[in-house]
Design a protein around this motif. Structure first.
Motif, mmCIF file in Angstrom:
data_model
loop_
_atom_site.group_PDB
_atom_site.id
_atom_site.type_symbol
_atom_site.label_atom_id
_atom_site.label_comp_id
_atom_site.label_asym_id
_atom_site.label_seq_id
_atom_site.Cartn_x
_atom_site.Cartn_y
_atom_site.Cartn_z
ATOM 1 N N ARG A 18 0.839 -1.201 0.000
ATOM 2 C CA ARG A 18 0.000 0.000 0.000
ATOM 3 C C ARG A 18 0.874 1.252 0.000
ATOM 4 O O ARG A 18 2.007 1.228 0.475
ATOM 5 N N TYR A 77 -5.430 6.980 1.160
ATOM 6 C CA TYR A 77 -6.650 6.239 0.808
ATOM 7 C C TYR A 77 -7.932 6.893 1.318
ATOM 8 O O TYR A 77 -9.007 6.351 1.135
ATOM 9 N N GLU A 125 -14.581 2.245 -3.057
ATOM 10 C CA GLU A 125 -14.271 0.827 -3.275
ATOM 11 C C GLU A 125 -15.014 0.311 -4.515
ATOM 12 O O GLU A 125 -16.082 0.822 -4.869
ATOM 13 N N GLU A 160 -1.064 -4.908 -4.358
ATOM 14 C CA GLU A 160 -1.618 -4.583 -3.040
ATOM 15 C C GLU A 160 -2.332 -5.797 -2.452
ATOM 16 O O GLU A 160 -3.131 -6.451 -3.136
ATOM 17 N N TYR A 191 -6.108 -7.867 -3.305
ATOM 18 C CA TYR A 191 -6.696 -7.555 -4.601
ATOM 19 C C TYR A 191 -6.057 -8.417 -5.696
ATOM 20 O O TYR A 191 -4.895 -8.808 -5.590
ATOM 21 N N ALA A 237 -6.268 -4.326 -8.943
ATOM 22 C CA ALA A 237 -5.247 -3.331 -8.620
ATOM 23 C C ALA A 237 -5.051 -2.358 -9.781
ATOM 24 O O ALA A 237 -4.925 -1.152 -9.591
ATOM 25 N N ARG A 267 -7.753 0.310 -7.976
ATOM 26 C CA ARG A 267 -7.042 0.749 -6.770
ATOM 27 C C ARG A 267 -6.033 1.845 -7.125
ATOM 28 O O ARG A 267 -5.358 1.759 -8.148
#
Lengths: 481, 481
Positions: B248, B255, B260, B290, B293, B298, B302
């Motif tokens: 991360r 974040y 999501e 990450e 995922y 990702a 993400r």
């Protein structure tokens, strides 16, 4: 008037003419380590060969597997019975980054600023002014006194800045011709702009180039940045783990066998100055010094790992969204006595290889390294040099260490068994290895005069340190800056 | 024979001639983001302006504060009553590293290999073949049927690859002229060489360039490596701390607010393929995804931080022993919905500044960023496009996300309120943004034919997804590769 005085007078009288010739030498782009530098190397060798012949030496250009050496000698033995080797190198560092130069790197001219007459150019200080100082001193001595003060051998190397790849072979093949009572190596620095020095301890050197390759060529970073291997990220992680929180190199076994400084050495070095190099021009803010050591101890007496260059992916300008296929770092290890280049290289390569993720690969490259060298401080030629320097500069010469490496010193000292005296007149503030490298006319003049005085000491007869006097190094004496 | 069939026939008949013109366009070095690219940008704009006039559009080159836009429209409303905007960009990425190209970047010619007719050049795939595919389709439709199938507006941008600095102002100033029923944006990729796709979710983008400066200019690393600040070491340490052990991004608050993925989205994306892009050409070994995922999640869903380039000190060749005065990294953040470019930029700058040692300094630079965009999957023009693509390729179009960013999509969708349909025919294996970028004649041909079929769908009347049928996205259907 003594021989020395006559030669000094000749040096003074010929200064402008000698500097003009030096500028001509600096204007030849004799860059080693780059293919484009080869013609300049050849031109500089030929130029020096002619210059040495003009001074009265038998000179020739000796080809090697890499770059040529200019090798000259005086005819027959001299009255003093001594045979002196002078070493210098005529190759220079690459110019890059070119755009950071405000002066032309290979078109030197004298620029007067605040009363100082400087000239700028790659090699101006490292090391064309250095070799030209002893050549001019020898010329002047002969012109003033009719003969050289000793039998002279001159060796001018053309690949020092690239790690001297063919030096070992050259020395082996010319062992007899180079066999002298002493080797004067003119490629080091002064302690400060007003105080001379002789370098008696030099670090070893290992160059390494490391390239991390991802399994793919360059990719679009938007598409694959979040999932595919990024060599810059891998390399950063490895580099950030190379030093521990105490500023020590974190490679297993890196310090095995390291010879610690003596208490006397530490005492003398601590007395030298609070400043780093006597000139105080370098700012240490943001630097990390190994726990438990002063800056000078770390520089001269402790091994180190330094990052010299890094490159990978988009070099700009413009924001190219690339996930690079590879990234490269160039680094050097500086060794002290007790460390061997090959062991350090192998341990480093293992350190890196252990940290490269599966699926990625690593390539290593680096020329042969060299070990550290410690020279005797009681060699009578060194004492003669110290006396000559003090006579010219009015301050005793500092017997110092250096973080730098001069491969030829180890090769002559350990390889050929020659006593070496390492001295020179450059300063870090000359921007050696950096853009706008420069030197000044006065320092060239006094460097040349220093050689005359050293030749005079050698000609006059060698004597040991006056035991128990202020002159002897290591005794209590005021050698503050 | 239907209008669509007549137009397809015209496309087929004119293929070689159309490709020849495309190669002429690719040969113009319209590099944005580099000063030297400016003449090429101007030439490409003029070339396209002429080409659009030849097709029968009223076309002009509109200057902006940065690079020009080519803006064209058909005369008067069309029978269908619909008004379509087509967007493409004619600027290209820089060529560097030039030495990695085995083909000339700006001298394309057709090379046949294993029966595939390819052409190489910067911009061959991204994005000159893309924009030329809809221009050729519109030309062919008119040539075959006597009129355009709708009122057409064409906007060709010249600064996409440098982050579209003047796009916002341009759109604001031409809001009325650009007001259309839909914007077809042709700058994205296929799911695989045989399966088309429409991109409905795009990441936001923040470019940053970070330079760490030591308090000194370049120094000799032998002398000062063990004690003075080394910007490569400082930068490596900072970069290695930008991701945590879970993969991360370790910036405080990075974040915060991240939207999501929905369960339905994750389900559809997981069904797509075990491979990354349907072509399986990218090897993920050594990459860090990450925790929690899949690779596709990702990539598309993400946020991420990617290092695009790093540079500092000795770039080689040769082993220059330099302690560099500065080191620079170029990186990009890819954002998802809920993140704002300015907040991410500010948090990143604080993250770095907090880690720069005292005495050193840091400089940041970066163009304005853009936020992520999520497009409706029930827009009837998107449905028409999906039907047209399926008719040409024989497989349903994947409705996909992308890790890439196309600033114009957000600007048209969020800024002007236009419904957008993002599609295209390039593949990561075309080496977009990389050396030896290429495209192939067949894909150009089928891309052009795809546009004819999409125009035919639009001309024939828009219809929603057949509810509950296989056609509706998100329902159970076989969309394996």
């Amino acid at each position: 008037m003594s021989d020395t005085e006559r030669a000094l007078k000749e040096v003074d009288a010929n200064l402008e003419s000698s500097v003009a010739e030096l500028l001509e030498l600096i204007s030849i782009p004799s860059v080693s380590g780059e293919e484009e530098g080869r013609p300049g190397i050849a031109r500089a060798a030929a130029w020096l060969d002619d210059a040495l012949a003009d001074v009265g030496f038998s000179s020739r250009v000796v080809e090697t597997a890499c770059n040529p050496v200019v090798l000259a000698r005086s005819d027959g033995p001299a009255e003093s019975g001594k045979r002196l080797l002078f070493y210098g190198h005529f190759d220079v560092q690459p110019v890059a980054p070119r755009e950071a130069w405000t002066h032309e790197p290979f078109a030197p001219e004298i620029v007067e600023d605040d009363g100082v007459r400087r000239f700028y150019g790659r090699g101006a200080s490292d090391s064309k002014s250095q070799l030209w100082s002893f050549i001019e001193a020898l010329r002047a001595w002969k012109a003033a006194n009719g003969a050289f003060p000793a039998e002279i051998v001159i060796m001018l190397e053309g690949e020092e800045e690239m790690g001297s790849p063919s030096l070992g072979d050259f020395l082996e093949q010319h062992r007899e011709e180079l066999d002298c009572d002493v080797a004067f190596i003119c490629d080091s620095d002064m302690w400060s702009p007003t105080r001379p020095s002789i370098t008696t301890q030099l670090k070893g050197l290992v160059h390494e180039t490391v390239t991390i390759n991802a399994p793919n060529a360059d990719l679009h970073s938007g598409h694959y940045g979040a999932v595919a291997a990024n060599p810059i990220r891998i390399l950063s992680t490895i580099l950030s783990s190379l030093h521990d929180e105490k500023g020590r190199v974190a490679i297993d076994g890196f310090y095995d066998g390291v010879v610690e400084m003596t208490e006397s050495q530490r005492k003398r070095w601590r007395e030298l100055s609070d400043e780093l190099d006597g000139s105080g021009e370098v700012n240490l803010a943001g630097g990390v010094i190994e726990d438990g050591y002063t800056a000078i101890e770390a520089m001269w007496g402790r091994p180190a790992a330094d990052f010299n260059g890094i490159t990978g992916g988009n070099q700009g300008p413009g924001g190219r969204s690339v996930l690079p296929g590879s990234a490269t770092v160039r680094l050097t290890f500086r060794l002290v006595a007790g460390q061997t280049p090959e062991t350090i290289r192998n341990r480093f390569r293992k350190f890196v290889s252990d940290r490269v993720p599966e699926g990625c690969s690593v390539e290593f490259d680096g020329p042969e390294g060299n070990a550290a060298v410690h020279l005797s401080e009681t060699n009578p030629f060194l004492i003669a040099a110290a006396r000559g320097l003090e006579a010219e500069w009015g301050q005793p010469a500092v017997l110092k260490g250096t973080g730098g490496s001069i491969p030829v010193v180890g090769a002559l000292n350990d390889g050929l068994g020659l006593d070496c005296v390492v001295l020179g007149f450059i300063l870090e503030s000359d921007a050696i290895h950096a853009p706008d490298e420069h030197y000044d006319v006065e320092r060239f003049h006094r460097g040349t005069r220093s050689w005359i005085r050293i030749l005079g000491e050698v000609r006059g007869g060698l004597r040991p340190w006056k035991q128990g006097s202020d002159e002897e190094p290591g005794r209590e004496r005021n050698i503050g800056n």
